[in-house]
Design a protein around this motif. Structure first.
Motif, PDB file in Angstrom:
ATOM      1  N   ARG A  23       0.908  -1.220   0.054  1.00  0.00           N
ATOM      2  CA  ARG A  23      -0.071  -0.121   0.038  1.00  0.00           C
ATOM      3  C   ARG A  23       1.000   1.309  -0.119  1.00  0.00           C
ATOM      4  NH1 ARG A  23      -3.614  -0.823   4.637  1.00  0.00           N
ATOM      5  NH2 ARG A  23      -4.517  -2.457   3.485  1.00  0.00           N
ATOM      6  N   LYS A  24       1.926   1.293   0.800  1.00  0.00           N
ATOM      7  CA  LYS A  24       3.037   2.304   0.918  1.00  0.00           C
ATOM      8  C   LYS A  24       3.618   2.558  -0.515  1.00  0.00           C
ATOM      9  CE  LYS A  24       4.867   2.117   5.551  1.00  0.00           C
ATOM     10  NZ  LYS A  24       5.986   1.698   6.010  1.00  0.00           N
ATOM     11  N   ARG A  25       3.897   1.531  -1.104  1.00  0.00           N
ATOM     12  CA  ARG A  25       4.443   1.686  -2.508  1.00  0.00           C
ATOM     13  C   ARG A  25       3.665   2.193  -3.461  1.00  0.00           C
ATOM     14  NH1 ARG A  25       6.028  -3.847  -3.462  1.00  0.00           N
ATOM     15  NH2 ARG A  25       6.145  -4.300  -1.328  1.00  0.00           N
ATOM     16  N   LEU A  26       2.302   1.685  -3.512  1.00  0.00           N
ATOM     17  CA  LEU A  26       1.318   2.269  -4.243  1.00  0.00           C
ATOM     18  C   LEU A  26       1.034   3.744  -4.140  1.00  0.00           C
ATOM     19  CD1 LEU A  26      -1.274  -0.696  -4.494  1.00  0.00           C
ATOM     20  CD2 LEU A  26      -0.801   1.149  -6.355  1.00  0.00           C
ATOM     21  N   ALA A  27       1.007   3.966  -2.603  1.00  0.00           N
ATOM     22  CA  ALA A  27       0.790   5.749  -2.263  1.00  0.00           C
ATOM     23  C   ALA A  27       1.740   6.403  -3.104  1.00  0.00           C
ATOM     24  CB  ALA A  27       0.699   5.693  -0.761  1.00  0.00           C
ATOM     25  N   ARG A  28       2.939   5.868  -2.975  1.00  0.00           N
ATOM     26  CA  ARG A  28       4.310   6.606  -3.325  1.00  0.00           C
ATOM     27  C   ARG A  28       4.128   6.835  -4.899  1.00  0.00           C
ATOM     28  NH1 ARG A  28       8.525   3.532  -1.701  1.00  0.00           N
ATOM     29  NH2 ARG A  28       7.868   3.038   0.427  1.00  0.00           N
ATOM     30  N   ARG A  29       3.720   5.785  -5.452  1.00  0.00           N
ATOM     31  CA  ARG A  29       3.648   5.667  -7.089  1.00  0.00           C
ATOM     32  C   ARG A  29       2.533   6.507  -7.891  1.00  0.00           C
ATOM     33  NH1 ARG A  29       3.534  -0.123  -8.989  1.00  0.00           N
ATOM     34  NH2 ARG A  29       4.744  -0.424  -6.988  1.00  0.00           N
ATOM     35  N   ARG A  30       1.412   6.452  -7.026  1.00  0.00           N
ATOM     36  CA  ARG A  30       0.188   7.024  -7.697  1.00  0.00           C
ATOM     37  C   ARG A  30       0.295   8.516  -7.940  1.00  0.00           C
ATOM     38  NH1 ARG A  30      -4.077   4.548  -4.145  1.00  0.00           N
ATOM     39  NH2 ARG A  30      -4.334   2.394  -5.482  1.00  0.00           N
ATOM     40  N   PRO A  31       0.789   9.363  -7.223  1.00  0.00           N
ATOM     41  CA  PRO A  31       0.735  10.668  -7.514  1.00  0.00           C
ATOM     42  C   PRO A  31       1.524  11.191  -8.948  1.00  0.00           C
ATOM     43  CG  PRO A  31       1.574  10.731  -5.239  1.00  0.00           C
ATOM     44  CD  PRO A  31       1.400   9.284  -5.669  1.00  0.00           C
ATOM     45  N   ALA A  32       2.877  10.111  -9.038  1.00  0.00           N
ATOM     46  CA  ALA A  32       3.572  10.312 -10.044  1.00  0.00           C
ATOM     47  C   ALA A  32       2.773   9.912 -11.430  1.00  0.00           C
ATOM     48  CB  ALA A  32       4.638   9.360 -10.045  1.00  0.00           C
ATOM     49  N   LYS A  33       2.037   8.824 -11.060  1.00  0.00           N
ATOM     50  CA  LYS A  33       1.205   8.081 -12.112  1.00  0.00           C
ATOM     51  C   LYS A  33       0.096   9.489 -12.874  1.00  0.00           C
ATOM     52  CE  LYS A  33      -1.508   4.224 -13.414  1.00  0.00           C
ATOM     53  NZ  LYS A  33      -2.302   3.354 -12.767  1.00  0.00           N
TER      54      LYS A  33
END
Ligand code: ADP
Ligand code: MG
Length: 271
Positions: free
Chosen positions: A257-267
């Protein structure tokens, strides 16, 4: 003996260090062999006397020997990965009794032939802690073996087919700590459950077991089949047991979840 030593040996009497090297090899003292020259120079500089020099040399040999033995024990334990207590984040899993884990790492439970049961959902660090406790036991000089529950039962069934079950059970009996990981994911056949019972039964008051499971006690019958066998197995397993319960969220899930949260804004920026 190297080339120049060999040539010396022809023209002059064998230098004492050549003989010494030879004897140290024969006596299987590799650390003393490796270190005696440099340590002699160091001790001469420090004006350390002969007994002090000898003590330091022997200490190195002893420490190296213990380290090599621990490495052998770790290899023999067949851990699927190496996980240590140091890398376990207790704050991420506050339901785990940290004081009890630290106490268990001291290994006295193995002297007392007590068991450890790690109960909790998937991803809560049960296998990590079981391996860390196993590693700590190896460092304390214990004979340890790790199995996944499914692999252990499969192996036992195979050995029985090969008529070698008795030998395998004897090998298990020589261990001081057996880790049975992930009981509960796959239900066993009747024969499989009976063999698991045999292992737990033979280990009773002889070998410590660490069992990890996602199952509360009332669901063990679903995996072991018979109610009577489950009762008898639990009776032996829990007679002298330390229970560690992890009821927090999955560390894997949290991580993902943490990794996803980090990736999401960039996406989102790209979209
Ligand atoms: P379980 O056996 O309970 O399903 P694992 O022990 O396999 O869970 O843990 C899953 C992964 O998460 C492993 O890589 C483990 O090292 C890591 N992990 C779990 N809990 C923690 C924790 N509290 N601190 C550090 N790593 C953890
Ligand atoms: Mg696990």
């Amino acid at each position: 003996m190297n080339k120049s030593d060999a040539m010396d040996a022809k023209s002059a009497p064998t230098p004492p260090t050549v003989l010494l090297d030879h004897y140290l090899k024969q006596l299987k003292l590799p650390s003393i062999l490796r270190e005696y020259k440099s340590l002699a120079a160091q001790c001469a500089q420090e004006r350390a006397d002969y007994p002090a020099y000898l003590l330091r040399l022997v200490e190195r040999e002893l420490l190296d020997r213990e380290r090599r033995a621990a490495e052998r024990r770790i290899k023999a334990a067949c851990f699927p990965v190496l996980k240590t207590m140091d890398t376990f984040d207790f704050t991420a899993q506050p339901s785990i009794n940290q004081a009890l884990v630290r106490q268990l790492a001291g290994g006295e439970f193995i002297d007392r032939k007590e068991n450890v049961l790690l109960i909790g959902n998937s991803g809560t660090g049960k296998s990590h802690l079981a391996i860390a406790l196993g590693l700590a036991a190896c460092a304390l000089g214990r004979r340890v073996r790790f199995f996944s529950a499914a692999a252990l039962v499969t192996t036992l069934l195979e050995r029985r087919e090969e008529r070698a079950l008795g030998r395998t059970l004897k090998t298990l009996e020589r261990l001081e700590l057996v880790i049975i990981d992930e009981l509960g994911y796959i239900p066993f056949s009747k024969a499989g459950a009976e063999l698991l019972f045999e292992v737990v039964s033979r280990a009773y008051e002889r070998t410590s077991l660490i069992v990890t499971t996602n199952l509360p006690f009332e669901s063990w019958t679903e995996v072991l089949g018979s109610e009577r066998l489950t009762g008898a197995l639990l009776d032996r397993l829990t007679h002298r047991v330390h229970i560690l319960e992890a009821n927090g969220e999955s560390y894997r899930l949290r991580d993902a979840r943490k990794r996803l949260a980090r990736r999401r804004p960039a996406k989102n920026e790209n979209e």
